[in-house]
Scaffold this active site. Structure first.
Site, PDB file in Angstrom:
ATOM      1  CB  SER A  20      -0.901  -0.334   0.955  1.00 18.12           C
ATOM      2  OG  SER A  20      -1.381   1.034   1.153  1.00 18.12           O
ATOM      3  CG  HIS A  47      -4.407  -0.521  -0.414  1.00 17.02           C
ATOM      4  ND1 HIS A  47      -4.364  -0.491   0.515  1.00 17.02           N
ATOM      5  CD2 HIS A  47      -4.685  -1.979  -1.618  1.00 17.02           C
ATOM      6  CE1 HIS A  47      -5.011  -1.517   0.681  1.00 17.02           C
ATOM      7  NE2 HIS A  47      -4.394  -2.036  -0.380  1.00 17.02           N
ATOM      8  CG  ASP A 140      -6.446  -5.375   1.985  1.00 16.68           C
ATOM      9  OD1 ASP A 140      -6.560  -6.423   2.717  1.00 16.68           O
ATOM     10  OD2 ASP A 140      -6.157  -4.610   0.650  1.00 16.68           O
TER      11      ASP A 140
END
Lengths: 195, 279
Positions: A20, A47, A140
Site C-alpha cells: 500500500s 492500493h 489489508d
C-alpha cells in the site's frame, strides 16, 4: 512467532505481492532487481486511487524482462508475466488459474484488496504459492496471509523496521506469522534464487 | 483433515449448493466466476455460523426466506451515478451522433441493479434531445434491487460524488435540477422515468425480449465464467438491431468471445462496440 522455515525446495507456481503506502517505490526496486528471464508469474495488488490511470504497469514494465500489464478479466496466468489489479477492481484467482475481476464492496477498506487476491490465490495454488507483504499503512493482507500459510504457501514479510510504513507488515506478522522476514534487498535476493 | 482436502470438499459442496438453488428456485449461478461465488458463500457461512456449506444447503432448501439473503450475497449491486465519467463522455461524443440519426431509440440496461446508471443515461439522453423519442428497458433478476431502481430514491450523502462524476462526464446543466432533496435522501425527477420500463429479466435463463439499438451492461459479465459470458454476448447480439451498440464495463472485453467478429470497435478503451450490418 516468526518461523525461519527452510526455503522452499521447489519453485512456486505463482507469486502474490501486496502493498500500500510506499509500495510504488518498493515495487520499483523489486522489478529492477529481478534477474533477467525471471519466469514465475507475479500477481500484484497495490492500493491505488480509484481514478488513477494505468501509469503503474507501464512504469514497472520498463524496468524488467517480465511483461507487466494491468490485469484483464478471464486472462490465463502465464509465466514471464506480471499482472496488476486495476484501480477500483478486486483481482481474484480462479482455480483454473485464470484471473477474474469484480467490483464487490471494499474489503479492509480497499478495492483492490490484498486479502481478496491472497485468499483466492491460496485456494487456487495451495502450497505452490509464494506471498510477499510489503510496506503499507493498513492491515489489508493480514487475513489473506493467514490463509496462504494455512494452505501450505510460503509467506515472506518485509521487515517492519525496513518498511516505509510498518503497519501492513506488522499486521501480517501478528495475524499470520511468516516463513521469512527480510528487507527489500533480501526479498529480491530470495526471489532471484528460486529455481 | 488438511486444508487442501477441506478446499476440495468445499468445492463439491458449492457445486451441490448451486445445484440446489437452481433446482429448487430456478436461480442459476452454476456458471458464475467460481472464485467469486466461493468467497461470498464462505463469507455468509461464517457470518451465520454455519458449520459447513452442506448445512447452508439444507437451510436454503427448507427456508425460502433465506434465498433473498443468498441472492443479495451472490449478486453484486455496487454502482453509482456516472460511474467512470470518461465512459459517459465517450457516449456523448461517439454514440449519441449515431443515435440521433434514428427516429426512435430503444435502449436496454441489462443487469441494471439499483438503477443509478439508468438515470445517468436518461439524463444524458434528455440533454441530447433524445429522451422523448426513447424507450428504455431496465432489467434485473433481483426484485429487491429492481424495486429500488423503480423508486429512484438514493442516499443524499452520495450526491456530492455523483455531481462531480456528472460534471466530469460532460454534463450540461446543474445536476441538482434532476432530483429533489429531502432530509437524508434524494428522489430522482419523475419525468425522467416516463420512458423507462423496469422489468424482471434473468440474463442467464431468459431470452431475447425486444430488438434494441443500444445495450448497456457494465460490470455484469465479469461475474460470469467464459462460457456464460459467451452465451450472454450471443443474447446481446441477437437483441441488437443491425448497427446497434453494445457498451461493457471498462475492464470487460469481447476479445475472448467467439462472437467478436460480429462487432466492430467504436472505443477500445471504453469498451463500446457496434454490431456489424452484415449477417
Amino acid at each position: 512467532m516468526i518461523e525461519q522455515k527452510s526455503f522452499p525446495i521447489y519453485k512456486p507456481l505463482a507469486i502474490v505481492i501486496g502493498t500500500s503506502a510506499g509500495g510504488v517505490e518498493a515495487l520499483t526496486k523489486i522489478f529492477i532487481g529481478l534477474r533477467a528471464g525471471f519466469s514465475i508469474p507475479i500477481l500484484v495488488v497495490q492500493h491505488i486511487s480509484p481514478s488513477s490511470d494505468s501509469y503503474l504497469p507501464k512504469h514497472l514494465n520498463r524496468l524488467t524482462t517480465v511483461s507487466v500489464n494491468e490485469a484483464i478479466d478471464k486472462t490465463s496466468i502465464e509465466e514471464f508475466n506480471a499482472y496488476l489489479a486495476p484501480p477500483n477492481y478486486h483481482m481474484l484467482v480462479e482455480e483454473d488459474r485464470t484471473i477474474s475481476l469484480t467490483v464487490d464492496e471494499k474489503v479492509s477498506y480497499a478495492r483492490p484488496s490484498i486479502d481478496v487476491l491472497f485468499e483466492t490465490a491460496s485456494r487456487a495454488y495451495g502450497r505452490n504459492l509464494l506471498g510477499v507483504i510489503m510496506t503499507g499503512a493498513n492491515a489489508d493482507g493480514a487475513s489473506g496471509s493467514k490463509l496462504l500459510r494455512e494452505m501450505g504457501g510460503f509467506l515472506v514479510v518485509q521487515d517492519p523496521k525496513s518498511a516505509h510504513i510498518s503497519t501492513m507488515p506488522e499486521a501480517a506478522l501478528q495475524l499470520a506469522g511468516a516463513d521469512y522476514v527480510t528487507n527489500l534487498e533480501g526479498i529480491i535476493e530470495f526471489l532471484n534464487q528460486l529455481k | 483433515m488438511i486444508n487442501e482436502e477441506i478446499n476440495e470438499i468445499q468445492n463439491i459442496e458449492i457445486r451441490l449448493f448451486l445445484e440446489a438453488l437452481f433446482q429448487r428456485y430456478d436461480y442459476d449461478f452454476r456458471n458464475y466466476s467460481q472464485a467469486h461465488i466461493k468467497r461470498r458463500i464462505l463469507h455468509r457461512m461464517n457470518l451465520n455460523n454455519f458449520k459447513n456449506i452442506s448445512e447452508m444447503q439444507h437451510r436454503i432448501l427448507y427456508d425460502p426466506s433465506f434465498v433473498q439473503q443468498i441472492l443479495l450475497d451472490l449478486s453484486i449491486n455496487v454502482t453509482e451515478m456516472y460511474r467512470d465519467p470518461s465512459f459517459y463522455a465517450a457516449v456523448r461524443k461517439e454514440v449519441i451522433p449515431i443515435l440521433k440519426t434514428y427516429p426512435f431509440i430503444k435502449t436496454w440496461h441489462a443487469g441494471c441493479s439499483t438503477g443509478e446508471e439508468v438515470y445517468s443515461m436518461a439524463i444524458l439522453m434528455r440533454e441530447e434531445g433524445l429522451l422523448n423519442r426513447s424507450q428504455i428497458y431496465a432489467t434485473d433478476f433481483n426484485h429487491k434491487v429492481l424495486k429500488i431502481a423503480k423508486e429512484g430514491i438514493y442516499p443524499i450523502d452520495q450526491i456530492k460524488d455523483y455531481t462531480t462524476n456528472y460534471q466530469k462526464s460532460g454534463g450540461k446543466e446543474s445536476f441538482s435540477s434532476y432530483y429533489d432533496a429531502n432530509y437524508n435522501s434524494v428522489i430522482i425527477d419523475s419525468s425522467l422515468k416516463k420512458n423507462i420500463v423496469f422489468a424482471d429479466h434473468n440474463l442467464v435463463t431468459d431470452s431475447v425480449f425486444a430488438e434494441v439499438n443500444l445495450i448497456i451492461c457494465r460490470n455484469v459479465l465479469i461475474y460470469f465464467n467464459r462460457e456464460l459470458q459467451d452465451k450472454v454476448i450471443k443474447l446481446f447480439l441477437d437483441s441488437l438491431a443491425p448497427g446497434g451498440i453494445l457498451c461493457l464495463g471498462s475492464k470487460e472485453n469481447l476479445q475472448y468471445s467467439t462472437h467478436f467478429e460480429m462487432f466492430s470497435v467504436i472505443d477500445a478503451h471504453e469498451k463500446i462496440y457496434r454490431k456489424e450490418y452484415r449477417h
